[in-house]
Design a protein around this motif. Sequence first.
Motif, PDB file in Angstrom:
ATOM      1  N   VAL A 107      -9.995 -66.667   6.078  1.00  0.00           N
ATOM      2  CA  VAL A 107     -10.024 -65.824   4.884  1.00  0.00           C
ATOM      3  C   VAL A 107     -11.369 -65.120   4.757  1.00  0.00           C
ATOM      4  O   VAL A 107     -11.437 -63.906   4.474  1.00  0.00           O
ATOM      5  CB  VAL A 107      -9.721 -66.664   3.629  1.00  0.00           C
ATOM      6  N   GLU A 108     -12.455 -65.838   4.983  1.00  0.00           N
ATOM      7  CA  GLU A 108     -13.785 -65.252   4.876  1.00  0.00           C
ATOM      8  C   GLU A 108     -13.978 -64.117   5.882  1.00  0.00           C
ATOM      9  O   GLU A 108     -14.580 -63.085   5.560  1.00  0.00           O
ATOM     10  CB  GLU A 108     -14.849 -66.326   5.105  1.00  0.00           C
ATOM     11  N   THR A 115     -11.209 -54.354   8.048  1.00  0.00           N
ATOM     12  CA  THR A 115      -9.957 -54.500   8.793  1.00  0.00           C
ATOM     13  C   THR A 115     -10.248 -54.960  10.208  1.00  0.00           C
ATOM     14  O   THR A 115     -10.793 -54.214  11.017  1.00  0.00           O
ATOM     15  CB  THR A 115      -9.185 -53.171   8.818  1.00  0.00           C
ATOM     16  N   ILE A 116      -9.887 -56.195  10.498  1.00  0.00           N
ATOM     17  CA  ILE A 116     -10.118 -56.770  11.824  1.00  0.00           C
ATOM     18  C   ILE A 116      -8.949 -57.677  12.189  1.00  0.00           C
ATOM     19  O   ILE A 116      -8.113 -58.019  11.352  1.00  0.00           O
ATOM     20  CB  ILE A 116     -11.426 -57.596  11.889  1.00  0.00           C
ATOM     21  N   THR A 166      -4.398 -59.239   8.334  1.00  0.00           N
ATOM     22  CA  THR A 166      -3.992 -59.107   6.943  1.00  0.00           C
ATOM     23  C   THR A 166      -2.563 -58.589   6.871  1.00  0.00           C
ATOM     24  O   THR A 166      -2.021 -58.063   7.853  1.00  0.00           O
ATOM     25  CB  THR A 166      -4.904 -58.135   6.192  1.00  0.00           C
ATOM     26  N   ARG A 167      -1.975 -58.730   5.693  1.00  0.00           N
ATOM     27  CA  ARG A 167      -0.623 -58.207   5.496  1.00  0.00           C
ATOM     28  C   ARG A 167      -0.601 -56.692   5.739  1.00  0.00           C
ATOM     29  O   ARG A 167       0.347 -56.160   6.322  1.00  0.00           O
ATOM     30  CB  ARG A 167      -0.143 -58.516   4.075  1.00  0.00           C
ATOM     31  N   GLU A 168      -1.650 -56.014   5.307  1.00  0.00           N
ATOM     32  CA  GLU A 168      -1.710 -54.566   5.512  1.00  0.00           C
ATOM     33  C   GLU A 168      -1.658 -54.226   6.999  1.00  0.00           C
ATOM     34  O   GLU A 168      -0.965 -53.293   7.418  1.00  0.00           O
ATOM     35  CB  GLU A 168      -2.982 -54.003   4.883  1.00  0.00           C
ATOM     36  N   THR A 169      -2.381 -54.998   7.811  1.00  0.00           N
ATOM     37  CA  THR A 169      -2.356 -54.758   9.253  1.00  0.00           C
ATOM     38  C   THR A 169      -0.981 -55.044   9.827  1.00  0.00           C
ATOM     39  O   THR A 169      -0.473 -54.295  10.672  1.00  0.00           O
ATOM     40  CB  THR A 169      -3.423 -55.622   9.945  1.00  0.00           C
ATOM     41  N   ILE A 199      -8.363 -51.295  15.679  1.00  0.00           N
ATOM     42  CA  ILE A 199      -8.728 -52.467  14.885  1.00  0.00           C
ATOM     43  C   ILE A 199      -9.547 -53.415  15.752  1.00  0.00           C
ATOM     44  O   ILE A 199      -9.036 -53.935  16.750  1.00  0.00           O
ATOM     45  CB  ILE A 199      -7.472 -53.173  14.345  1.00  0.00           C
ATOM     46  N   PRO A 200     -10.814 -53.648  15.415  1.00  0.00           N
ATOM     47  CA  PRO A 200     -11.633 -54.559  16.235  1.00  0.00           C
ATOM     48  C   PRO A 200     -11.168 -56.002  16.093  1.00  0.00           C
ATOM     49  O   PRO A 200     -10.541 -56.382  15.098  1.00  0.00           O
ATOM     50  CB  PRO A 200     -13.040 -54.368  15.668  1.00  0.00           C
TER      51      PRO A 200
END
Length: 317
Positions: A107-108, A115-116, A166-169, A199-200
């Motif tokens: 999470v952190e 965005t990774i 993330t959900r967005e990704t 996206i890295p």
Amino acid sequence: MAVDPVASIIVPSYRGADRLPQLLDSLAAQQDGTPHFEVVVVVDGADDGSVALLENESRLDLRNMVFPENRGRVAALNAGFEAAGGDVLIRCDDDLVVPPGYVAAHVEAHTSSGTIGVVGPTRDIHAPSAYARAYGEDAARKSLAHALSRPPQERWRLWAASCSITRETWESVGRYDDRYRGYGWEDVDYGYRLRSAGIPIDVVEALTAEHHGPARNAGARSVKAFEAGAARSTFRQLHPEAPIGELAAGNGVWGLGVRLTAATMRSRRAAERVGGCIDRMLPLVPRPLGRKLAALAVESAGIAGATRSVDEERRAR
């Protein structure tokens, strides 16, 4: 009042009744202050007692999904990701034991870095055996060191058993590709798609988990290598522009030995037989020779699997 999870841990599981308890114990032991998370376990058919085990789990916010038949890891991953309710989506295989700061670190990483994609390395845990002494333990050390040393442009190759987005990704990049039918490379494919989307990918050493399900002998490891070789060919067909070449046996005496051994591996079963022959030799030979013999079987099996896959593709045209 129910609290929405910050993170969802998606666990694809096939015949995992013996493996799941250790994973669930480690998830239940997450450190104080860990953001609220849920666990979504997808039982991929063939219930071996996993469902009862999961239904009796009271320490975790856990849901299980049960396929009536085996549909494969890609289907299980896609179903789990789509059902997840968290903003951080963590893929975690059922044969891992994760550290106490696992969820918080995932999470952190997404909170602090934009965005990774996040990769948690894994360390193979081997029971004592001739195979472990000759090959498995050394291969495990090299694999972990390799993961931790990769430069940013190569980290997409590490997308595997413990990773998060993330959900967005997820909504942007999409589902795991269901054209991968056997073992391996559906993860690498997803890592490459992240790379292609700009996206890295970060590798976070603090996320290192114990992997308790590595191949236990040269026969099993050769089968995995054979299937991964075939899946690698699928990847090259789907992404011909990707910076990855064909598997090569190399030159000299070693390369000749690999090519000749690969020629005997016309099938998954043949790869297993060759590895099994080496397993019978490992207790009888010096460790350095045993390491070479196991490596010969594994490298040959990878090339044999890739060759078979290419041949089948040509016949299908």
